[in-house]
Motif scaffolding. Structure first.
Motif, short mmCIF file in Angstrom:
data_model
loop_
_atom_site.label_atom_id
_atom_site.label_comp_id
_atom_site.label_asym_id
_atom_site.label_seq_id
_atom_site.Cartn_x
_atom_site.Cartn_y
_atom_site.Cartn_z
N THR A 52 60.40 -28.78 54.33
CA THR A 52 59.75 -28.98 53.03
C THR A 52 58.94 -27.75 52.65
O THR A 52 58.35 -27.08 53.50
N ILE A 53 58.88 -27.46 51.35
CA ILE A 53 58.06 -26.37 50.83
C ILE A 53 57.00 -26.95 49.91
O ILE A 53 57.33 -27.60 48.90
N LEU A 54 55.75 -26.74 50.24
CA LEU A 54 54.62 -27.18 49.41
C LEU A 54 54.00 -25.93 48.81
O LEU A 54 53.35 -25.14 49.51
N LYS A 55 54.21 -25.73 47.51
CA LYS A 55 53.74 -24.51 46.87
C LYS A 55 52.24 -24.57 46.60
O LYS A 55 51.61 -25.63 46.70
N LYS A 56 51.67 -23.44 46.24
CA LYS A 56 50.22 -23.27 46.23
C LYS A 56 49.51 -24.29 45.34
O LYS A 56 49.96 -24.63 44.25
N HIS A 57 48.40 -24.77 45.90
CA HIS A 57 47.46 -25.67 45.21
C HIS A 57 48.05 -27.05 44.86
O HIS A 57 47.46 -27.79 44.08
N CYS A 58 49.17 -27.41 45.45
CA CYS A 58 49.64 -28.79 45.24
C CYS A 58 48.87 -29.74 46.15
O CYS A 58 48.20 -29.31 47.10
N CYS A 59 48.99 -31.04 45.86
CA CYS A 59 48.19 -32.04 46.58
C CYS A 59 49.10 -33.21 46.97
O CYS A 59 49.79 -33.77 46.11
N ILE A 60 49.07 -33.57 48.25
CA ILE A 60 49.86 -34.69 48.75
C ILE A 60 48.90 -35.70 49.38
O ILE A 60 48.25 -35.40 50.38
N LEU A 61 48.81 -36.88 48.79
CA LEU A 61 47.90 -37.92 49.28
C LEU A 61 48.67 -39.21 49.49
O LEU A 61 49.34 -39.70 48.56
N ASN A 62 48.60 -39.77 50.69
CA ASN A 62 49.21 -41.09 50.99
C ASN A 62 50.70 -41.11 50.61
O ASN A 62 51.14 -41.97 49.85
N GLY A 63 51.45 -40.18 51.16
CA GLY A 63 52.86 -40.12 50.83
C GLY A 63 53.72 -39.60 51.96
O GLY A 63 53.22 -39.09 52.97
N ILE A 64 55.02 -39.74 51.78
CA ILE A 64 56.01 -39.19 52.71
C ILE A 64 56.92 -38.28 51.91
O ILE A 64 57.55 -38.72 50.93
N VAL A 65 56.98 -37.02 52.31
CA VAL A 65 57.84 -36.04 51.64
C VAL A 65 58.97 -35.73 52.61
O VAL A 65 58.75 -35.16 53.68
N ALA A 66 60.19 -36.11 52.23
CA ALA A 66 61.32 -36.03 53.15
C ALA A 66 61.90 -34.62 53.21
O ALA A 66 61.47 -33.71 52.51
N TRP A 67 62.93 -34.48 54.01
CA TRP A 67 63.49 -33.20 54.42
C TRP A 67 63.85 -32.30 53.24
O TRP A 67 64.49 -32.72 52.28
N HIS A 68 63.41 -31.03 53.34
CA HIS A 68 63.84 -29.95 52.45
C HIS A 68 63.49 -30.21 50.98
O HIS A 68 64.14 -29.67 50.08
N SER A 69 62.45 -30.97 50.75
CA SER A 69 61.98 -31.16 49.37
C SER A 69 61.06 -30.01 48.98
O SER A 69 60.55 -29.27 49.84
N VAL A 70 60.84 -29.87 47.68
CA VAL A 70 59.97 -28.81 47.15
C VAL A 70 58.98 -29.43 46.19
O VAL A 70 59.37 -30.15 45.26
N VAL A 71 57.70 -29.16 46.41
CA VAL A 71 56.64 -29.63 45.50
C VAL A 71 56.03 -28.40 44.84
O VAL A 71 55.54 -27.49 45.52
#
Length: 426
Positions: A333-352
């Motif tokens: 997974t790629i989490l780009k700058k200043h994004c926010c993940i709260l109470n979640g599941i981000v599965a394989w190879h996703s991009v936020v």
């Protein structure tokens, strides 16, 4: 004492409440707290010196991913681990009967059986110490609130002797707060009892067919499912009537992992257990708050703030200023700058994308229920409405910059163009 261990994995027809996370990976291999779910069971069994062999039984195809996992576990625990594939879904008792000769090879004194979708402190040593020779089947029992008990097998227990004097699976009305915890220590003769029940069923079907001029739909259906048998509905009621069923009651943590919401809660519980059993699995980074597991191949910017209760998988890239709390971030997974993940599941190879917010409602146990040790965390209300719940992004999902995804489930391979709230995006 010579022991064998059996972990029941189920099959692809099971785990439907775990979707979309089980669409791309067998549910027992889903990573919780950084490691496949069933690995925690294997580690618990391997700690018993008397266990000489561990069997995984399921209806999953023995694909490369499953076999690689088994090879790695063999090297890690230094004990034989073998996968036994069912030819069809045989049920929790049917699969034990089908592979009885393999399991009992070497004449073990006892067999540890557990379901792959339960997690607890696995008090296996305590159960073995408690079990007496006349206790042919010992069940781990936990106490839950009355309303939760209807979802499980309920036990009537003689608390002086530990004998189970009544057993009913998923009753329609309240029976007992003591439920079946999905972990058993059984004597090999229980496999013979299962065989006898199977034989009795076969004889009954033969008698019905002889009395009937033609094989009706009912007898044909029963005959087709002859090898399918369940411990909970077919075997335990018979065993308690013969005085062979006993319960080991525990007040330690226990939960059933049926849905994605419960997986996130299990992630939190397992991370907490690492402080006692595997402190080396917790990150000591200054950017982490509380219990956090970060795979050694992940790239995390020092300015990111992570935790508590977060696991980050292999090859994940966490950008500048990212905030992650109470979440599971899976491989690639790629989490780009200043994004926010709260109470979640981000599965394989996703991009936020940058400044995007992926947020769910945290799953919590009822603080007003003093004996609450589990919950099913279902995603839907009784009338079909989506409950406020954790947010799940399936595999290869792309979230654009500066949008909010809240209390939603996004199926795999979706490229979103805007924000959503309380939606299931097919």
């Amino acid at each position: 004492m010579h022991l064998k261990a059996v972990i029941l994995l189920g099959g692809p027809q099971k785990g439907t409440r775990f979707r979309p996370l089980s669409l791309n990976l067998p549910k027992p291999l889903f990573p919780i707290a950084g490691f496949p779910m069933v690995q925690h069971h294997i580690e618990a069994c391997s700690k018993l010196e008397d266990v000489s062999e561990i069997f995984l039984i399921g209806f999953y195809q023995p694909n490369d991913e499953l076999m690689r996992f088994i090879r790695r576990q063999k090297q890690a625990v230094e004990k034989p681990i073998n996968y036994l594939q069912e030819y069809t879904m045989l049920g929790t008792a049917g699969c034990l009967h089908h592979f009885r000769d393999v399991i009992t090879n070497g004449a073990p004194d006892g067999i540890v059986v557990m379901y792959s979708d339960v997690f607890c402190d696995f008090p296996l040593r305590e159960m073995l110490a408690y079990k007496k020779k006349f206790m042919k089947c010992l069940i781990l029992s936990v106490e839950v609130p009355a309303e939760q008990s209807l979802n499980y097998g309920c036990l009537g227990i003689n608390h002086e002797s530990g004998e189970v004097i009544h057993y009913i699976d998923k009753p329609e009305t309240f029976v007992s707060r003591d439920i079946n915890g999905g972990v058993y220590v059984i004597s090999p003769e229980i496999l013979q009892d299962i065989g006898k029940i199977m034989h009795q069923r076969s004889m009954a079907i033969s008698a019905m067919e002889e009395q009937s001029d033609h094989v009706n739909e009912y007898t044909n259906n029963v005959s087709t499912n002859l090898g399918k048998m369940f411990l909970e509905t077919d075997v335990f009621p018979k065993l308690y009537s013969e005085g062979k069923l006993f319960a080991y009651q525990t007040e330690k943590f226990w939960m059933s992992i049926k849905s994605a919401g419960s997986a996130l809660y299990a992630n939190r519980a397992i991370l907490e257990s690492y402080k006692r059993y595997h402190p080396d699995r917790l990150s000591l980074s200054k950017s982490c708050i509380g219990n956090v597991h970060i795979d050694k191949t992940a790239q995390v910017d020092p300015s990111a703030v992570i935790g508590p209760n977060v696991s980050i998988g292999a090859g994940v890239i966490v950008g500048k200023g990212v905030r992650i709390k109470n979440s599971i971030i899976l491989e690639g997974t790629i989490l780009k700058k200043h994004c926010c993940i709260l109470n979640g599941i981000v599965a394989w190879h996703s991009v936020v994308g940058e400044w995007a917010r992926v947020e769910g409602t945290p799953t919590e146990l009822d603080p007003n229920a003093p004996h609450a040790t589990t919950d099913n965390f279902y995603l839907f209300e009784g009338d079909g409405r989506l409950r406020p719940s954790i947010t799940i992004l399936g595999q290869d999902v792309v979230i654009p910059p500066e949008v909010i995804i809240r209390n939603s489930i996004v199926m795999p391979h979706k490229v979103l163009s805007r924000g959503f709230k309380n939606q299931i995006l097919l």
